[in-house]
Design a protein around this motif. Structure first.
Motif, PDB file in Angstrom:
ATOM      1  N   GLN A  20       0.901  -1.174  -0.059  1.00 39.80           N
ATOM      2  CA  GLN A  20      -0.172  -0.103   0.193  1.00 39.80           C
ATOM      3  C   GLN A  20       0.910   1.343  -0.106  1.00 39.80           C
ATOM      4  OE1 GLN A  20      -1.821   0.854   3.804  1.00 39.80           O
ATOM      5  NE2 GLN A  20      -1.028  -1.006   4.590  1.00 39.80           N
ATOM      6  N   LEU A  21       0.202   2.266  -0.373  1.00 39.92           N
ATOM      7  CA  LEU A  21       0.864   3.723  -0.315  1.00 39.92           C
ATOM      8  C   LEU A  21       0.198   4.633   0.411  1.00 39.92           C
ATOM      9  CD1 LEU A  21       2.156   3.997  -4.195  1.00 39.92           C
ATOM     10  CD2 LEU A  21       3.295   3.421  -2.189  1.00 39.92           C
ATOM     11  N   THR A  22       0.289   4.632   1.729  1.00 39.61           N
ATOM     12  CA  THR A  22      -0.179   5.437   2.799  1.00 39.61           C
ATOM     13  C   THR A  22       0.775   5.752   3.741  1.00 39.61           C
ATOM     14  OG1 THR A  22      -0.748   3.727   4.147  1.00 39.61           O
ATOM     15  CG2 THR A  22      -2.219   3.995   2.571  1.00 39.61           C
ATOM     16  N   TYR A  23       0.306   6.446   4.800  1.00 39.67           N
ATOM     17  CA  TYR A  23       1.499   7.185   5.829  1.00 39.67           C
ATOM     18  C   TYR A  23       1.996   5.983   6.751  1.00 39.67           C
ATOM     19  CZ  TYR A  23       0.244  12.082   5.319  1.00 39.67           C
ATOM     20  OH  TYR A  23       0.076  13.254   4.842  1.00 39.67           O
ATOM     21  N   GLU A  24       1.510   4.901   6.649  1.00 38.99           N
ATOM     22  CA  GLU A  24       1.752   3.522   7.203  1.00 38.99           C
ATOM     23  C   GLU A  24       2.971   3.317   6.448  1.00 38.99           C
ATOM     24  OE1 GLU A  24       0.823  -1.113   7.859  1.00 38.99           O
ATOM     25  OE2 GLU A  24      -0.844   0.257   7.385  1.00 38.99           O
ATOM     26  N   THR A  25       3.434   3.396   5.055  1.00 39.25           N
ATOM     27  CA  THR A  25       4.522   3.171   4.516  1.00 39.25           C
ATOM     28  C   THR A  25       5.411   4.137   4.036  1.00 39.25           C
ATOM     29  OG1 THR A  25       3.377   2.899   2.274  1.00 39.25           O
ATOM     30  CG2 THR A  25       3.537   0.701   3.805  1.00 39.25           C
ATOM     31  N   LEU A  26       4.649   5.432   4.210  1.00 40.85           N
ATOM     32  CA  LEU A  26       5.336   6.739   3.298  1.00 40.85           C
ATOM     33  C   LEU A  26       5.779   7.648   4.492  1.00 40.85           C
ATOM     34  CD1 LEU A  26       3.057   7.088   0.327  1.00 40.85           C
ATOM     35  CD2 LEU A  26       5.422   5.987   0.240  1.00 40.85           C
ATOM     36  N   TYR A 236       4.924   6.228  -6.014  1.00 46.67           N
ATOM     37  CA  TYR A 236       5.334   5.121  -6.517  1.00 46.67           C
ATOM     38  C   TYR A 236       5.755   4.101  -5.482  1.00 46.67           C
ATOM     39  CZ  TYR A 236       5.318   7.216 -11.247  1.00 46.67           C
ATOM     40  OH  TYR A 236       4.876   7.796 -12.393  1.00 46.67           O
ATOM     41  N   ALA A 237       5.501   2.824  -5.680  1.00 48.96           N
ATOM     42  CA  ALA A 237       5.709   1.866  -4.861  1.00 48.96           C
ATOM     43  C   ALA A 237       7.252   1.684  -4.608  1.00 48.96           C
ATOM     44  CB  ALA A 237       5.160   0.614  -5.027  1.00 48.96           C
ATOM     45  N   GLY A 238       8.205   1.772  -5.649  1.00 45.13           N
ATOM     46  CA  GLY A 238       9.690   1.613  -5.403  1.00 45.13           C
ATOM     47  C   GLY A 238      10.386   2.745  -5.844  1.00 45.13           C
ATOM     48  N   LYS A 239      11.724   3.040  -5.510  1.00 46.39           N
ATOM     49  CA  LYS A 239      12.418   4.301  -6.289  1.00 46.39           C
ATOM     50  C   LYS A 239      12.693   3.699  -7.602  1.00 46.39           C
ATOM     51  CE  LYS A 239      17.286   3.065  -4.693  1.00 46.39           C
ATOM     52  NZ  LYS A 239      17.715   3.283  -6.327  1.00 46.39           N
ATOM     53  N   GLY A 240      13.070   2.554  -8.079  1.00 46.28           N
ATOM     54  CA  GLY A 240      13.239   2.114  -9.336  1.00 46.28           C
ATOM     55  C   GLY A 240      12.028   2.735 -10.236  1.00 46.28           C
ATOM     56  N   LEU A 241      10.845   2.312 -10.044  1.00 49.84           N
ATOM     57  CA  LEU A 241       9.654   2.943 -10.970  1.00 49.84           C
ATOM     58  C   LEU A 241       9.666   4.600 -10.905  1.00 49.84           C
ATOM     59  CD1 LEU A 241       7.057   0.539  -9.904  1.00 49.84           C
ATOM     60  CD2 LEU A 241       7.941   0.551 -12.059  1.00 49.84           C
ATOM     61  N   PHE A 242      10.051   5.128  -9.816  1.00 47.31           N
ATOM     62  CA  PHE A 242       9.962   6.544  -9.540  1.00 47.31           C
ATOM     63  C   PHE A 242      10.925   7.263 -10.657  1.00 47.31           C
ATOM     64  CE2 PHE A 242      11.922  10.164  -7.414  1.00 47.31           C
ATOM     65  CZ  PHE A 242      10.768  11.197  -7.683  1.00 47.31           C
ATOM     66  N   GLU A 243      12.211   6.645 -10.235  1.00 41.34           N
ATOM     67  CA  GLU A 243      13.318   7.328 -11.049  1.00 41.34           C
ATOM     68  C   GLU A 243      13.189   7.128 -12.549  1.00 41.34           C
ATOM     69  OE1 GLU A 243      16.946   5.470  -9.680  1.00 41.34           O
ATOM     70  OE2 GLU A 243      16.752   6.551  -7.702  1.00 41.34           O
ATOM     71  N   ALA A 244      12.444   5.924 -12.788  1.00 40.26           N
ATOM     72  CA  ALA A 244      12.230   5.801 -14.465  1.00 40.26           C
ATOM     73  C   ALA A 244      11.066   6.611 -15.208  1.00 40.26           C
ATOM     74  CB  ALA A 244      11.700   4.362 -14.427  1.00 40.26           C
ATOM     75  N   SER A 245      10.549   7.308 -14.225  1.00 39.63           N
ATOM     76  CA  SER A 245       9.169   8.153 -14.434  1.00 39.63           C
ATOM     77  C   SER A 245       9.452   9.605 -14.146  1.00 39.63           C
ATOM     78  CB  SER A 245       8.075   7.724 -13.719  1.00 39.63           C
ATOM     79  OG  SER A 245       7.492   6.330 -14.087  1.00 39.63           O
ATOM     80  N   LEU A 246      10.470   9.944 -13.348  1.00 40.30           N
ATOM     81  CA  LEU A 246      10.602  11.084 -12.923  1.00 40.30           C
ATOM     82  C   LEU A 246      10.889  12.360 -13.781  1.00 40.30           C
ATOM     83  CD1 LEU A 246      10.941  13.344 -10.636  1.00 40.30           C
ATOM     84  CD2 LEU A 246      13.535  12.817 -10.431  1.00 40.30           C
ATOM     85  N   ASP A 247      11.702  12.170 -14.751  1.00 43.95           N
ATOM     86  CA  ASP A 247      11.962  13.257 -15.824  1.00 43.95           C
ATOM     87  C   ASP A 247      10.645  13.475 -16.756  1.00 43.95           C
ATOM     88  OD1 ASP A 247      14.603  14.040 -15.218  1.00 43.95           O
ATOM     89  OD2 ASP A 247      15.496  12.494 -16.455  1.00 43.95           O
ATOM     90  N   ALA A 248      10.091  12.658 -16.896  1.00 45.70           N
ATOM     91  CA  ALA A 248       8.634  12.605 -17.881  1.00 45.70           C
ATOM     92  C   ALA A 248       7.688  13.175 -17.123  1.00 45.70           C
ATOM     93  CB  ALA A 248       8.364  11.116 -18.225  1.00 45.70           C
ATOM     94  N   LEU A 249       7.377  13.048 -15.760  1.00 44.65           N
ATOM     95  CA  LEU A 249       6.548  13.526 -14.584  1.00 44.65           C
ATOM     96  C   LEU A 249       6.999  15.209 -14.857  1.00 44.65           C
ATOM     97  CD1 LEU A 249       6.243  11.048 -11.861  1.00 44.65           C
ATOM     98  CD2 LEU A 249       4.399  11.765 -13.597  1.00 44.65           C
ATOM     99  N   LEU A 250       8.322  15.381 -14.429  1.00 47.84           N
ATOM    100  CA  LEU A 250       8.493  16.590 -14.182  1.00 47.84           C
ATOM    101  C   LEU A 250       8.175  17.797 -15.482  1.00 47.84           C
ATOM    102  CD1 LEU A 250      12.234  16.355 -12.853  1.00 47.84           C
ATOM    103  CD2 LEU A 250      10.152  17.225 -11.695  1.00 47.84           C
TER     104      LEU A 250
END
Length: 310
Positions: A20-26, A236-250
């Protein structure tokens, strides 16, 4: 052999992702926010530092197209039957993550992906649903599709809340008119590629890219602020997915900040109130994001949430 490898990769990816992606894990790291001109970005981290999030087990659409391992083409030649579909050939040997709001330029007209999805590598054609973001062109001559990042937050919101082609075109026409950009084919990307946008876009992009890739190695999400508004968030649920998407999101957030932004002034308390229904718990998150964002689950795990702006 190939099927076994794909299953192994998916198991590795799933094992690395949080359920999950909530304050429990983030943890929202207000003290490490980065600000450049009209855009402030607050990082979100996995508690405990997280893992690589399956970086080796899943690639992004931008990575696939730019490396040549993922091919995007038209499904056919008839506009009425094929405008809302694109063919994907995933030859990367890896699961391919595709995000709602990603834009590709070319083909018979420019398109925007309508929903998050994961496509396994396959020798067969696969298809994704899209919206047209270039109302005035359906060309007999097919151009090569080129990856063009995520759309800006206003267009992503219209797409997510309506899933209506006419309203997507209406929003694009509004943006082109309000921002004084001309396009004979009514192309959304005309404003992104305008000469007066290129220098500021590159300045913003370079600043935030350097901050996140050189300094923040454990981040899995961002909350973006301009003026007194929160203009959106992606986690995202992991930094790999986040890093792969970051420049495109920006690219999408930067476009919004340049065209409509002001010096960031929203307080941390305002950001907390914005995030409360999105991150407090899963039932509240699910109900809130039905109208105010998106949740994407893969293998019964939440791997991406998007919160629309105010």
């Amino acid at each position: 052999m190939r099927t076994g490898l794909v299953i192994f990769l998916l198991l590795c990816c799933s094992a690395a992702l949080k359920a999950q992606l909530t304050y429990e894990t983030l943890q929202v790291d207000y003290d490490s926010a980065h600000t450049f001109k009209n855009l402030k970005i607050i990082p979100v981290r996995l508690k405990g530092g997280g893992s690589n999030g399956g970086r080796e087990a899943m690639i992004s659409l931008g990575q696939g197209i730019n490396s040549g391992t993922v091919l995007v083409t038209e499904r056919g030649t008839a506009a009425t039957e094929n405008v809302h579909w694109l063919r994907i050939n995933n030859n990367s040997g890896m699961p391919l993550y595709i995000g709602s709001g990603e834009v590709v330029m070319g083909g018979r007209q420019d398109r925007m992906i309508t929903r998050d999805t994961v496509l396994l590598p396959s020798e067969k054609d696969q298809y994704v649903q899209v919206m047209c973001v270039e109302e005035g062109r359906w060309s007999n001559k097919v151009k090569k599709f080129v990856y063009n990042n995520y759309a800006n937050t206003a267009l992503r919101k219209v797409l997510g809340t309506t899933n209506n082609q006419v309203l997507v075109w209406k929003e694009i026409n509004r943006q082109l008119g309000d921002n004084n950009f001309h396009s004979s084919s009514l192309a959304y990307l005309a404003q992104r590629h305008d000469k007066k946008m290129l220098i500021p876009q590159n300045e913003y992009q370079q600043y935030f890219h350097n901050k996140f890739f050189n300094e923040d190695t454990t981040v899995v999400g961002i909350i973006c602020v301009s003026g007194d508004r929160i203009i959106g968030c992606d986690i995202y649920a992991g930094k790999g997915l986040f890093e792969a998407s970051l420049d495109a999101l920006l690219a999408g957030y930067i476009e919004e900040a340049i065209l409509h932004g002001q010096t960031p002034s929203a307080t941390d308390e305002k950001v907390m109130n914005y995030l409360a229904p999105k991150l407090t718990n899963e039932p509240m998150q699910q109900e809130h994001l039905k109208k105010n964002g998106k949740i994407y689950r893969h293998e019964k795990r939440v791997i991406h949430i998007t919160g629309y702006g105010e």
